[in-house]
Every structure is written in C-alpha cells, then in structure tokens.
Design an enzyme around this catalytic site. Sequence first.
Site: not given
Length: 334
Positions: A54, A58, A61, A98, A130, A190, A262
């Site tokens: 990616c 972040c 991550c 998901c 999702c 979400c 969640r």
Amino acid sequence: MAELRTDWTKEEISDLYHSPLMDLIYRAATVHREHHDTGEVQVCTLLSIKTGGCPEDCAYCPQSARYNTDVEPGKMLDSEEILGAAQKAKEAGSTRFCMGAAWRNARKTKDFDKVLDMVREITDMDMEVCCTLGMLTDEQAAKLKEAGLYAYNHNLDTSEDFYNRIISTRSYEDRLETLETVRNNNISVCCGGIVGMGETDEDRIELIHNLSTMPQHPESVPINALIAVEGTPMENQPKVPWYDMARMIATARITMPDSMVRLSAGRVNMSMEEQAHCFMAGANSIFTGEKLLTTENNELEEDKRMFEILGLTPREAFKNAKKEHVPEKVEAAE
C-alpha cells in the site's frame, strides 16, 4: 429507551468517558438491552484479498510499502480462494464476510470487477458482505451497491488532529468524503477507530463525537486495539489495557444506541474475562478466524467456548437492517 441523538457535545461525551468505569459500563449495558437482544453477538470474518504494497504511510499499518515488516506484497487472491474462505466462514458461524484490499483507493481495473463478482457470489450465500478498499468514487460505490454490497468500512481512526500526525498521504476530509459517498449510495456505513496509538483521552472523545454527530450514526462502529507490529513506527507502543477498550465501547454504545459496536482488532491479546467486560459494556460483534487482515486473531474453538461460558448467541445476518441497505434478493431478519 435511550434517545437517538446526533447533537452530542464534546463536554457530554467527556463526562461519560471520564465517569467511574463500573457506572459507565452499567449505563451502557442498560442502553444496550433497550436497543439490542441480550447476549446476542454477531460473528464476522475478515479476509485480506489483496495484501501489502500500500502506498499510504499510516503509522500503524504493516501493509504500508514504506515500512520494513514481515508482510509481503502479493497479488489479489483467486476467486476460488475467496469464495472458499467465505463458505468456510459461514460454516463456522459467521454471518458477515468482510473483504479488505491494501489499496489507497478502489482500482479501475479487472481486480475491482473481480470484487464485484465476489460481492454477488457471497451475497448469494445469504451473508452480509462488507468491503474496505480505500477511497471510492460515486460510480464505484454505485457498482458495489448494484452488486449487492451491504456495508463499506472506512475508519476515521482517531481525532483529526492526531490523524494528521500519523498519516500524511490522505486527509481526514478524504475519509469523510468517502463515508458520504457510501451513505449517498445507500450502503451501510462501518466506521470506527483505533485505540492505543499514543492518542490522548481528548482524541478518543473527539473520535466518538465525530461519529455520534454524523447526520446518521454509522450502522457499525468497530473499536480496534492497536496491535504493534515490528517495522512500523508504532512497534513500541504498549498493549492497550482492557479497561480502555471497555471505556471506549461503553461510550460508543451510549452515544450510538442502535449501532453494532464491534470488539475488533486486539481481541487476541485479551482474556475471556476482559472480553466479557467489553460485552457488558455494549459490544455485540466480534471477528473470528485465523487472521484479521495480516495480524493474529482468536481461535474459533476458543470463541465457541467463550460463547458457551458467557451465554452468548450468534446474531442472524441482516437482522433489523434498514430496508435500503438490504440487497433486493435477500430478506432481512426481523
């Protein structure tokens, strides 16, 4: 019954968040029982369909191409592997599946077309589907909705100020715009955050404020505990105490009574007793399975034993879902 409000002030939320923990959990448990079936918890499965590489930075991550972690970038999984994982998840008791891709934004490629196919196929299994694919255009959101997508995950992560200190490649406004795109296409939202990145209590309170004052509350609010991964800038962050998770979950439950809250990432580091406090505080969904994207997750057999001991029961797919969110070929459970 607790009133659904979108006009919470930061001061009100701060008073809630800083109230004595047992009083806070009691109040949250009361609200929870007014709006949800006692002891009913949705079991979800999250699969990384495209891992690593990616371009975002972040700081939490391990999938960022900027950090040297054990995560190896790979191509998108084959359709058969994805469908097999969804079928296995359903057989194990999951009612929500998901799919996550380590993209900055949803691709305009055959990979996105494959995602649309997977949404159709898994929706036909009578599971809530999702996706979390990064930023979306209106056209992409419309295609996902047409394919039968039930929900889209796009977390705010934290307060805007702290966000700007841990991520530079995407703005807070970008995230809000994606959420608006999702909402405008009648896809269930979400959206939650991460606890334990070094943020202050005020950052956590602002996150809850930002979520609870949206024109419509997110239908799903994941509360994640940071899993510090070697090679990321947050590799030395200490483990999040269970009581911080319980406090965040309780505050979310009180301010967003109808939402699914969640208990998400980081559950693997919590004992059954610690998780039980989070369920008491209003959590009514968990992720099960071997992995949460790339990090370790709780064993299925452990979760089954926990459900038996705590008297928890699995929640049906599409229960109490808004009509506009449910795929046409699916009937929502009452």
